[in-house]
Write a protein that holds these residues in place. Structure first.
Motif, mmCIF file in Angstrom:
data_model
loop_
_atom_site.group_PDB
_atom_site.id
_atom_site.type_symbol
_atom_site.label_atom_id
_atom_site.label_comp_id
_atom_site.label_asym_id
_atom_site.label_seq_id
_atom_site.Cartn_x
_atom_site.Cartn_y
_atom_site.Cartn_z
ATOM 1 N N LEU A 230 0.964 -1.354 -0.013
ATOM 2 C CA LEU A 230 0.023 0.213 -0.082
ATOM 3 C C LEU A 230 0.705 1.253 -0.096
ATOM 4 O O LEU A 230 1.962 1.270 0.729
ATOM 5 C CB LEU A 230 -0.889 0.254 1.370
ATOM 6 C CG LEU A 230 -1.932 1.270 1.384
ATOM 7 C CD1 LEU A 230 -2.931 1.229 0.536
ATOM 8 C CD2 LEU A 230 -2.595 1.281 2.716
ATOM 9 N N MET B 264 -4.285 2.834 5.881
ATOM 10 C CA MET B 264 -5.460 2.002 4.902
ATOM 11 C C MET B 264 -6.754 2.517 5.494
ATOM 12 O O MET B 264 -7.166 2.472 6.450
ATOM 13 C CB MET B 264 -5.360 0.636 5.764
ATOM 14 C CG MET B 264 -6.432 -0.374 5.167
ATOM 15 S SD MET B 264 -6.305 -1.945 5.981
ATOM 16 C CE MET B 264 -6.951 -1.557 7.716
ATOM 17 N N THR C 80 -8.090 -2.976 1.086
ATOM 18 C CA THR C 80 -6.825 -2.655 1.202
ATOM 19 C C THR C 80 -5.837 -3.346 2.113
ATOM 20 O O THR C 80 -4.662 -3.009 2.551
ATOM 21 C CB THR C 80 -6.163 -1.405 0.489
ATOM 22 O OG1 THR C 80 -6.449 -0.377 1.738
ATOM 23 C CG2 THR C 80 -6.803 -0.909 -0.622
ATOM 24 N N ALA D 52 -1.866 -3.482 2.971
ATOM 25 C CA ALA D 52 -1.421 -2.487 3.993
ATOM 26 C C ALA D 52 -0.396 -3.561 4.824
ATOM 27 O O ALA D 52 0.708 -2.940 5.358
ATOM 28 C CB ALA D 52 -2.601 -2.157 4.985
#
Length: 335
Positions: A119, A124, A129, A133
């Motif tokens: 990421l 996050m 995601t 992350a």
């Protein structure tokens, strides 16, 4: 050892702190306290890791930590922790997740599966995601402490007492409280799905031992390989279920709005997407070689179900079919 637990109030972090205290270690937890207090016997530094100075109280160069255990999911939190603690800590244990892998379709897999791209940024925004992350968090730990001073434990499905998600507790709880005619319970028909659960207490105990011995590496910290059929069979035994188990195909369940894995009106632990079939199929051989041991899964499910019985209106279940939905679906199936 002097152990710093970044967290210590929620499920796994609390179990780590409890186990470390029980083993006679000097334990300090850094937490905001939104999930409750820290275990008895552990020191508590109330702090917000989102603040730039959130760890200042535990980064004094005059005092060293033998090890740090971190369960964070926000890359910014981990980057700040690594930068502040690398000069004063000998070893960093980071709890990651199997969601870091880019491919989940393989069976009997290990740590060589390719990873997602990390990421970008420190925050996050939502769980879409989560894997990316955690990849970024892993990279921060390995870059800062190096592979010889860090352990990255990619946890699989964690279950047992305190499982707020309900994934490990819902099946034995439902089998103890069936709502269908003659005690019928609904299940997906894809029961050969690979699935494993690691008990939170076994994982915590192992993490503490690894911290004490400063075990390095990157390993899949997962339960003993099993299937959804195996887990459901144990859950039936734990719940004392003697009624019929009614199975339905994935297409029909999807048409009826039944969710996979977890969430409202779901069948927990069920995955129908072939691209995710191998999510629960990592062997965990490297972690077992590093000393991770497992209690009988019946004990894990029994204690998770007991936790489900204690839920209050302020702490509702986050997965499983409601009574009304399950009665309706069973009725459509003739039960």
């Amino acid at each position: 050892m002097r152990l710093l637990v970044l967290g210590g109030t929620a499920m796994l972090g609390r179990a780590v702190a409890e186990q470390a205290v029980a083993d006679g270690h000097d334990v300090t937890c850094v937490a905001r306290g939104e999930s409750g207090g820290v275990p008895a016997g552990a020191a508590w530094v109330r702090s917000d890791r989102d603040a730039d100075d959130g760890l200042d109280a535990v980064t004094d160069v005059a005092e060293r930590w033998d090890a740090v255990v971190d369960v964070a999911r926000q890359p910014g939190q981990v980057r700040r922790a690594v930068a502040g603690l690398e000069p004063v800590a000998d070893h960093y244990v980071f709890v990651s997740t199997g969601n870091v892998y880019a491919v989940h379709s393989g069976l009997a897999t290990d740590e060589t599966v390719p990873l997602l791209a990390p990421l970008e940024g420190d925050v996050m925004e939502d769980m879409s995601t989560y894997g990316e992350a955690k990849v970024a968090c892993e990279a921060a730990v390995l870059d800062g402490f190096g592979p010889e001073r860090s352990l990255v434990a990619r946890a699989g499905l964690i279950g047992g007492p305190g499982d707020w998600s309900g994934r490990s507790g819902w099946w034995p709880w439902r089998f103890a409280h069936p709502v269908g005619a003659h005690g019928a319970v609904l299940a997906p028909d894809a029961l050969d799905l690979p699935m494993a659960v690691v008990d939170v207490r076994d994982l915590a105990s192992w993490l503490v031992r690894c911290a004490a011995s400063q075990t390095p590496g990157t390993v899949d910290a997962v339960g003993e390989p099993d299937t959804l059929a195996g887990l459901i069979s144990v859950a039936r035994d734990v719940g004392g279920h003697t009624g019929p188990l009614v199975t339905a195909p994935a297409e029909w369940l999807a048409e009826q709005g039944v969710q996979e894995w977890m969430g409202e009106d779901s069948l927990p632990l069920w995955i129908s997407d072939p691209e995710w079939r191998g999510f629960g199929a990592h062997t965990g051989a490297a972690a077992r070689a590093a000393g991770l041991t497992h209690r009988p899964v019946a004990e894990t499910l029994r204690d998770a179900a007991a936790y489900e019985e204690t839920r209050e209106a302020s702490n509702p279940r986050r997965c499983g079919l409601s009574d009304a939905t399950e009665r309706r679906l069973l009725g459509l199936l003739g039960h």
